[in-house]
Enzyme design. Structure first.
Site, short mmCIF file in Angstrom:
data_model
loop_
_atom_site.label_atom_id
_atom_site.label_comp_id
_atom_site.label_asym_id
_atom_site.label_seq_id
_atom_site.Cartn_x
_atom_site.Cartn_y
_atom_site.Cartn_z
N ASP A 105 0.80 -1.23 0.00
CA ASP A 105 0.00 0.00 0.00
C ASP A 105 0.83 1.27 0.00
O ASP A 105 0.37 2.33 0.43
CB ASP A 105 -0.90 -0.03 1.24
CG ASP A 105 -0.12 -0.39 2.49
OD1 ASP A 105 1.10 -0.14 2.51
OD2 ASP A 105 -0.71 -0.93 3.45
N GLU B 10 -0.15 -9.15 -0.98
CA GLU B 10 -0.65 -8.62 0.31
C GLU B 10 -1.90 -7.77 0.08
O GLU B 10 -2.01 -6.63 0.52
CB GLU B 10 0.40 -7.82 1.08
CG GLU B 10 0.07 -7.67 2.56
CD GLU B 10 1.07 -6.79 3.31
OE1 GLU B 10 1.03 -5.57 3.16
OE2 GLU B 10 1.90 -7.35 4.05
N GLU C 190 -2.04 4.92 3.30
CA GLU C 190 -1.98 3.54 2.82
C GLU C 190 -3.36 2.89 2.64
O GLU C 190 -3.55 2.10 1.72
CB GLU C 190 -1.13 2.69 3.77
CG GLU C 190 0.36 3.02 3.73
CD GLU C 190 0.76 4.20 4.60
OE1 GLU C 190 -0.13 4.84 5.24
OE2 GLU C 190 1.97 4.52 4.65
N HIS D 96 7.48 5.03 12.84
CA HIS D 96 7.65 5.82 11.62
C HIS D 96 6.36 6.28 10.96
O HIS D 96 6.38 7.09 10.04
CB HIS D 96 8.43 5.01 10.58
CG HIS D 96 7.62 3.92 9.93
ND1 HIS D 96 6.81 4.14 8.85
CD2 HIS D 96 7.48 2.62 10.25
CE1 HIS D 96 6.21 3.01 8.51
NE2 HIS D 96 6.59 2.07 9.35
N ARG E 37 3.28 7.88 9.24
CA ARG E 37 2.95 9.28 8.96
C ARG E 37 1.92 9.82 9.93
O ARG E 37 2.04 10.95 10.42
CB ARG E 37 2.40 9.38 7.54
CG ARG E 37 3.25 10.18 6.60
CD ARG E 37 2.81 9.96 5.18
NE ARG E 37 3.97 9.65 4.36
CZ ARG E 37 4.73 10.54 3.78
NH1 ARG E 37 4.46 11.82 3.90
NH2 ARG E 37 5.78 10.19 3.08
N HIS F 89 14.21 4.98 12.02
CA HIS F 89 13.85 5.18 10.62
C HIS F 89 14.56 6.42 10.10
O HIS F 89 14.80 7.37 10.85
CB HIS F 89 12.33 5.35 10.55
CG HIS F 89 11.74 5.27 9.18
ND1 HIS F 89 11.85 6.28 8.26
CD2 HIS F 89 11.00 4.31 8.57
CE1 HIS F 89 11.21 5.95 7.13
NE2 HIS F 89 10.69 4.74 7.31
C1 UD1 Z 1 6.87 4.75 3.46
C2 UD1 Z 1 5.46 4.27 3.10
C3 UD1 Z 1 4.86 3.49 4.27
C4 UD1 Z 1 5.77 2.41 4.76
C5 UD1 Z 1 7.14 2.98 5.06
C6 UD1 Z 1 8.09 1.88 5.44
C7 UD1 Z 1 4.12 5.73 1.66
C8 UD1 Z 1 3.16 6.86 1.61
N1 UD1 Z 1 4.60 5.43 2.87
O1 UD1 Z 1 6.72 5.71 4.50
O2 UD1 Z 1 3.63 2.91 3.84
O3 UD1 Z 1 5.22 1.86 5.93
O4 UD1 Z 1 7.65 3.65 3.89
O5 UD1 Z 1 9.20 2.37 6.12
O6 UD1 Z 1 4.44 5.17 0.65
N2 UD1 Z 1 14.32 8.60 4.03
C9 UD1 Z 1 15.69 8.57 3.84
N3 UD1 Z 1 16.28 7.39 3.47
C10 UD1 Z 1 15.58 6.24 3.30
C11 UD1 Z 1 14.20 6.28 3.50
C12 UD1 Z 1 13.57 7.47 3.85
O7 UD1 Z 1 16.36 9.58 3.99
O8 UD1 Z 1 16.18 5.20 2.97
C13 UD1 Z 1 13.67 9.87 4.43
C14 UD1 Z 1 13.52 10.88 3.29
O9 UD1 Z 1 13.71 12.17 3.80
C15 UD1 Z 1 12.06 10.71 2.88
C16 UD1 Z 1 11.41 10.43 4.22
O10 UD1 Z 1 12.34 9.60 4.90
O11 UD1 Z 1 11.55 11.85 2.25
C17 UD1 Z 1 10.06 9.75 4.15
O12 UD1 Z 1 10.07 8.64 3.27
P1 UD1 Z 1 8.73 8.16 2.52
O13 UD1 Z 1 9.03 6.98 1.67
O14 UD1 Z 1 8.04 9.31 1.86
O15 UD1 Z 1 7.75 7.76 3.69
P2 UD1 Z 1 7.87 6.74 4.88
O16 UD1 Z 1 7.37 7.45 6.08
O17 UD1 Z 1 9.18 6.08 4.91
N1 UDP Z 2 13.18 -3.78 9.54
C1 UDP Z 2 14.54 -3.86 9.26
N2 UDP Z 2 15.40 -3.04 9.95
C2 UDP Z 2 14.98 -2.15 10.89
C3 UDP Z 2 13.58 -2.07 11.16
C4 UDP Z 2 12.71 -2.88 10.47
O1 UDP Z 2 14.96 -4.66 8.42
O2 UDP Z 2 15.81 -1.45 11.48
C5 UDP Z 2 12.23 -4.62 8.79
C6 UDP Z 2 11.26 -5.44 9.60
O3 UDP Z 2 11.76 -6.73 9.86
C7 UDP Z 2 10.02 -5.49 8.72
C8 UDP Z 2 10.11 -4.22 7.91
O4 UDP Z 2 11.44 -3.75 8.02
O5 UDP Z 2 10.06 -6.59 7.81
C9 UDP Z 2 9.14 -3.21 8.42
O6 UDP Z 2 9.40 -1.99 7.81
P1 UDP Z 2 8.73 -0.64 8.29
O7 UDP Z 2 8.39 -0.74 9.74
O8 UDP Z 2 9.62 0.46 7.84
O9 UDP Z 2 7.42 -0.56 7.39
P2 UDP Z 2 5.93 -1.14 7.56
O10 UDP Z 2 6.01 -2.60 7.77
O11 UDP Z 2 5.31 -0.41 8.70
O12 UDP Z 2 5.29 -0.77 6.25
#
Ligand code: UD1
Ligand code: UDP
Length: 371
Positions: free
Chosen positions: A95, A117, A131, A212, A214, A243
């Site tokens: 999602d 999923e 999501e 993490h 939103r 995160h």
């Molecule tokens: C996204 C997904 C969420 C998922 C999560 C897993 C959407 C709307 N949200 O949320 O469903 O649960 O990923 O973690 O698709 N950033 C970095 N490096 C990284 C990753 C993120 O710097 O490797 C920072 C960046 O500033 C980025 C911000 O995190 O802009 C947010 O990342 P984003 O993918 O927009 O949203 P998540 O909150 O990670």
């Molecule tokens: N995970 C990881 N390293 C971390 C934290 C989480 O590999 O430091 C893995 C965890 O095992 C799970 C996935 O990341 O499979 C969950 O990711 P996240 O919580 O970012 O996203 P969500 O599941 O909420 O979409």
């Protein structure tokens, strides 16, 4: 048959790598991989561990990216890849904005979409946000819905999705988890940073934390205050891989750095995190994936959300919703630490999310399903 798999974040990579491995091992299938890199470092960590080199890397991550910009750029960029690759199937997972934009781009080209999923629903469009909207929209046009559980399949049927296109496959996260745990047994060095954590907190109960979502970003100060309070206990060691979202990191670093029994660390590589799940006395999290993994390992989970789209773990008794209220979290955590019976009642390994064979089922469905 050509299958293009598109993903962009850490959890999608974890849940899709078993599928990609199954696809690329099958001579009937030409498997192609495109990453939007909505996440960068956290995604690359998983790709490295899983041994996947994408055919297309759209490199879309920007610091603090807005949903509008991300979705718009992903829609256009994935559309171009679809025009080049002309796959018979597009596979997306879950999602995220990447899954939503990629599925929409495929729909614009009448390319059939396989949704891995499928069918998770909280019933509230704002939890998780955005999501819940993303997955509902994907369900309206997917040609193949791979539901992880019966409950998820029922959700789709209630929305009038064609039953012939809905299949209960199990969740691929269990495939990833079981394989990774087996690899950890063979190669202990994969536990990496966790070995240092276990040394540092020897003799104390480990609490694993992630946060993490939103819709929880406004609650980060409250979560930090809660962790400060829990960290006063001398009998716990809190391991918190933070995160990379700056909206999470800035708060946590400002409020939690330098505490004696709280380790604020970089995101763990997947096998390191599986080790954390395995050794933790409990997990405190708002993550979706962790709610699926921890029950399979018999680790109690307190979920920092008001609702969940994963009722199976709650029903099995291994997960409990605690929201983000400080007193409530401290109270429930203390009970798990101080009352062995409460802990034992939650610490039963159950596998409501699958048997570790979901990826092979999804591959077989891709070969046999009508497009
Ligand atoms: C996204 C997904 C969420 C998922 C999560 C897993 C959407 C709307 N949200 O949320 O469903 O649960 O990923 O973690 O698709 N950033 C970095 N490096 C990284 C990753 C993120 O710097 O490797 C920072 C960046 O500033 C980025 C911000 O995190 O802009 C947010 O990342 P984003 O993918 O927009 O949203 P998540 O909150 O990670
Ligand atoms: N995970 C990881 N390293 C971390 C934290 C989480 O590999 O430091 C893995 C965890 O095992 C799970 C996935 O990341 O499979 C969950 O990711 P996240 O919580 O970012 O996203 P969500 O599941 O909420 O979409």
């Amino acid at each position: 048959m050509k299958v293009l798999t598109v993903f962009g974040t850490r959890p999608e990579a974890i849940k899709l790598y078993p599928v990609i491995h199954a696809l690329r091992a099958d001579a009937r299938i030409e498997s192609r991989v495109c990453i939007t890199a909505q996440h960068r470092e956290m995604l690359d960590q998983v790709l490295h561990f899983a041994g996947i080199t994408p055919d297309h890397d759209l490199d879309l991550m920007q610091a603090r990216q807005s949903l509008d910009e991300l979705v718009a750029r992903a829609l256009i960029a994935v559309g171009r890849v679809l025009d080049t690759e002309r796959p018979d199937w597009l596979v997306v997972q879950g999602d995220t904005s990447t899954a939503f934009a990629a599925a929409l781009a495929a729909h614009h080209r009448k390319i059939p979409v396989c949704h891995v999923e499928a069918g998770l629903r909280s019933g509230d469009l704002h939890q998780p946000w955005p999501e819940e909207m993303n997955r509902r929209v994907i369900a309206t046009f997917a040609a193949l819905h791979c539901a992880p559980t019966e409950i998820a399949a029922d959700n789709l049927l209630r929305e009038s999705v064609d039953p012939a296109r809905v299949h209960v496959t199990g969740n691929t996260v269990i495939d990833a988890l079981l394989r990774t745990r087996a690899r950890l047994l063979e190669a202990r060095e994969l536990a990496g940073t966790m070995r240092a954590m276990e040394d540092r907190f020897r003799g104390r109960r480990i609490i694993g934390v992630t946060a993490h979502r939103r819709e929880n970003l406004g609650e980060m100060h409250a979560i930090a205050a809660t962790l400060r309070q829990l960290a006063r206990r001398p009998d716990v060691g809190i391991v918190f891989p933070v995160h990379r979202n700056p909206a999470v990191r800035d708060v946590m670093q400002a409020e939690l750095a330098g505490l004696d029994n709280l380790a604020l660390i970089e995101p763990l590589a997947y096998p390191e995190f599986v080790r954390l799940l395995d050794v933790a006395h409990l997990m405190l999290t708002d993550s979706g994936g962790v709610q699926e993994e921890a029950p399979a390992l018999g680790t109690p989970v307190l979920v920092m959300r008001e609702t969940t789209e994963r009722p199976e773990a709650i029903a099995a008794g291994t997960a409990r919703l605690v929201g983000t209220n400080c007193d409530k979290i401290v109270c429930e955590t203390s009970r798990l630490l101080d009352d062995p019976e409460t802990h034992a009642a939650m610490a039963r390994a159950v596998n409501p999310y699958g048997d570790g064979k979901a990826a092979a089922r999804i591959r077989d469905l891709l070969v046999s399903a009508p497009r």
